[in-house]
Design an enzyme around this catalytic site. Structure first.
Site, PDB file in Angstrom:
ATOM      1  N   CYS A   2      75.282 -20.515 -24.149  1.00 45.41           N
ATOM      2  CA  CYS A   2      75.627 -21.462 -23.097  1.00 45.41           C
ATOM      3  C   CYS A   2      77.089 -21.854 -23.172  1.00 45.41           C
ATOM      4  O   CYS A   2      77.813 -21.470 -24.074  1.00 45.41           O
ATOM      5  CB  CYS A   2      74.798 -22.704 -23.288  1.00 45.41           C
ATOM      6  SG  CYS A   2      75.295 -23.520 -24.777  1.00 45.41           S
ATOM      7  N   LYS A 584      76.875 -13.425 -18.439  1.00 44.33           N
ATOM      8  CA  LYS A 584      77.932 -12.411 -18.526  1.00 44.33           C
ATOM      9  C   LYS A 584      78.295 -12.107 -19.968  1.00 44.33           C
ATOM     10  O   LYS A 584      78.508 -10.976 -20.350  1.00 44.33           O
ATOM     11  CB  LYS A 584      79.172 -12.891 -17.765  1.00 44.33           C
ATOM     12  CG  LYS A 584      80.344 -11.947 -17.883  1.00 44.33           C
ATOM     13  CD  LYS A 584      80.843 -11.510 -16.535  1.00 44.33           C
ATOM     14  CE  LYS A 584      81.792 -10.351 -16.609  1.00 44.33           C
ATOM     15  NZ  LYS A 584      81.141  -9.072 -16.360  1.00 44.33           N
TER      16      LYS A 584
HETATM   17  N1  GLU Z   1      69.002 -22.580 -28.207  1.00 40.97           N
HETATM   18  C1  GLU Z   1      69.408 -23.507 -27.181  1.00 40.97           C
HETATM   19  C2  GLU Z   1      68.424 -23.536 -26.015  1.00 40.97           C
HETATM   20  O1  GLU Z   1      67.652 -22.630 -25.794  1.00 40.97           O
HETATM   21  C3  GLU Z   1      70.828 -23.219 -26.695  1.00 40.97           C
HETATM   22  C4  GLU Z   1      70.903 -21.865 -26.098  1.00 40.97           C
HETATM   23  C5  GLU Z   1      72.313 -21.395 -25.803  1.00 40.97           C
HETATM   24  O2  GLU Z   1      73.188 -21.356 -26.664  1.00 40.97           O
HETATM   25  O3  GLU Z   1      72.501 -20.980 -24.657  1.00 40.97           O
HETATM   26  O4  GLU Z   1      68.425 -24.496 -25.313  1.00 40.97           O
END
Ligand code: GLU
Length: 588
Positions: A2, A584
């Protein structure tokens, strides 16, 4: 995978957070959220969906000096409002956004449940605010809570944190996931990558690995365990790259149209007065190596396979491995092999792990990437940039073609017939000719349903694989690439009336066998759709490409398969720039 954004200081936090998240959504876009102070309360707003939906929930003016935001790519817990970040601790004392994966979250969850913490989401991330609250309640110190939490959390994390008791600081934790800060006159801002901070015009710093601490309006405090540490300067030029569509409806469409310019950029940067110019030390490392081992993921892995053919054609032993597979069984580490890591973003998590293994053993390697100052580029012995310009659509198009062309240029710098400026100009002409014939590709669409094979041989096989990947990504159809000789060893069983088979015919080697396979497919009711190069074309072929010099044949086919996938995805009304479930930059 993210995106994280945050900051403390004097700024319009609504605009800063929402614009920042829009720039970060290439890292994941299944849900988004923000947290900020409203008086002495932490307010959280989150949505399942993109930033545009979030903006409807955020007040026009935020009276806060500190705020955090998150654009998610779910690893644990399906995309939903509850699972979107920020996550709050039980009493609301902490609100956090997290990038990464907490590998021991089940154990921590069980311990916290035994301490009467209630979990509302299915994410791994929710253990973080509860753990902080547990230690904060006991110690009365946020820093102590961070130190103790860091001791317990396993896996990878970049975490930005608000504490209700302290509206004057933004806290953080960082291990194994990127987190940068940008110091400006107006305050200190933080993000998982420099892009959304570029236009602030401040000085960039990398937060130390394994550290925790806080940002004030003009101060940064970092600790590793009980030892104070300091952020390291991050020499980022801070030039914001344009993300404009320039009249195109889709980024993917624009980026395919950019391909001739991307090839010209390679010509400008790697040819001088008609001669190829690469770092002499790099060339001697390549020539001196017993073999070349390419590592990549996704499209870049197929570019690696093109690189293998290019180097083998110059008599150099070469092979390519999928980065995640190589990680399970790293080999070729005796110092006689030279590694080439290929990644559009330069942030691909699996490749970063491969690079760590190489660096630990002091094995020289080259990174090929489109992103200057990316994690891979910074830690590489040598690097070559693609100069393709910002690529926004999730499916790699211009960067894939640039990778294939650049690896061909590099191989040709080692000896044999060199690729010349005239050759590249011929490829640019060929690219323009292909891009001008979109209507011809549209005529093929009606043949395609939910399944297809993509057949090729030799140097075009990686391009057939890329075609199959693109058709999955933006066409949402099941496409499988095969060496044509494999058809009769099983896959032919699937061929029936009307089954479409895309075939790439562009070189002498294997041509006869491929044409024979297509006859066998036709005999069984299948529908071959042949994309061929003029000198190998037959009357019934669906799309004939102009001839280009032999080393650049795969690059021209790459352009036509990109365009075809775009045309197909668009005709099915798919979100071609942001296909479902993808991101991406694959940073987890
Ligand atoms: N593991 C976390 C989630 O699923 C963060 C995922 C991420 O880094 O996109 O909310």
């Amino acid at each position: 995978m993210c995106g994280i954004i945050g900051g403390i200081g004097n700024t319009d936090f609504r605009s800063f957070l929402l614009t920042g998240l829009t720039k970060l959504d290439y890292r994941g876009y299944d849900s988004a959220g923000v947290a900020y102070f409203e008086g002495d309360k932490i307010e959280i707003r989150k949505v399942c969906g993109r930033v545009a939906a979030l903006s409807l929930l955020v007040p026009q003016t935020l009276h806060t000096k500190v705020g955090i935001g998150h654009s998610r790519w779910a690893t644990h817990g399906r995309p939903s409002v509850v699972n979107a970040h920020p996550h709050a601790s039980q009493s609301g004392m902490f609100a956090i956004v997290h990038n990464g994966v907490i590998t021991n979250f089940k154990t921590l969850q069980n311990q916290l449940k035994a301490r009467r913490f209630q979990f509302v989401s299915q994410t791994d991330s929710e253990v973080i605010p509860h753990l902080l609250e547990w230690y904060y309640t006991r110690s009365g110190s946020v820093m102590e809570a961070l130190r103790l939490a860091a001791e317990e959390l396993q896996g990878s994390y970049a975490v930005a944190i608000l504490c209700k008791d302290d509206p004057n600081h933004l806290y953080y934790l960082k291990k194994g996931a990127p987190l940068l800060i940008c110091k400006t006159q107006d305050g200190i801002f933080v993000s998982s990558d420099p892009t959304p901070l570029a236009e602030l015009g401040g000085d960039f710093y990398d937060l130390p690995e394994g550290s925790y601490g806080y940002l004030g309006e003009q101060e940064v405090v970092c600790y590793c365990g009980e030892t104070p540490t300091a952020p390291t300067p991050f020499p980022y030029s801070g030039v914001a790259q344009s993300n404009e569509l320039h009249g195109y409806r889709y980024h993917m469409e624009k980026e395919i149209a950019d391909i001739p310019y991307a090839i010209a950029a390679l010509s400008d940067n790697y040819l001088s007065n008609g001669a190829l110019c690469f770092d002499e030390n790099l060339l001697s490392a390549l020539s001196g190596a017993k073999r070349i081992h390419f590592l990549g993921c996704g499209s870049s892995f197929f570019a690696c396979q093109c690189g293998v053919s290019a180097f083998r054609a110059r008599g150099k032993e070469a092979l390519a491995s999928v980065a995640s597979e190589w990680l399970g069984f790293p080999y070729d580490l005796d110092g006689t092999t030279f590694f080439i890591l290929v990644s559009q973003s330069g942030e691909t998590a699996d490749l970063i792990r491969c690079q760590a293994i190489l660096n630990e053993k002091a094995i020289p390697h080259l990174t090929v990437t489109n992103t200057k100052m990316s994690s891979l580029e910074r830690k590489s012995t040598y690097s070559l940039l693609l100069y393709a310009g910002l690529e926004t659509a999730v499916a790699a198009t211009k960067t894939f073609v640039s990778e294939v062309v650049l690896l061909e240029l590099l191989a040709s710098a080692l000896g044999g017939a060199a690729v010349t400026e005239a050759d590249l100009n011929c490829l640019i002409e060929g690219a323009n000719a292909v891009l001008g014939r979109r209507n011809d590709l549209e005529r093929l669409l009606s043949a395609f349903g939910e399944n297809t094979f993509c057949l090729a041989t030799g140097r075009l096989l990686p391009i057939a694989r890329e075609a199959a990947l693109k058709l999955k990504e933006v066409g949402y159809l099941h496409a499988e690439a095969l060496a044509s000789g494999e058809m009769k060893h099983g896959p032919l069983a699937l061929i029936g009336e009307g089954f479409p088979v895309l075939a790439l015919v562009g070189e002498i080697c294997g041509q006869e066998g491929l044409r024979a396979s297509l006859e066998e497919i036709k005999t069984r009711g299948g529908v071959p759709l042949v994309i061929s190069m003029a000198s190998y074309a037959q009357d019934e072929d669906a799309f004939v490409l102009p001839n280009v010099p032999a080393p650049l044949v795969p690059s021209l086919f790459a352009i036509v398969v990109d365009l075809f996938a775009f045309v197909l995805g668009q005709s099915r009304n798919h979100p071609v720039d942001h296909p479902r479930n993808l991101a991406k930059s694959v940073t987890v």
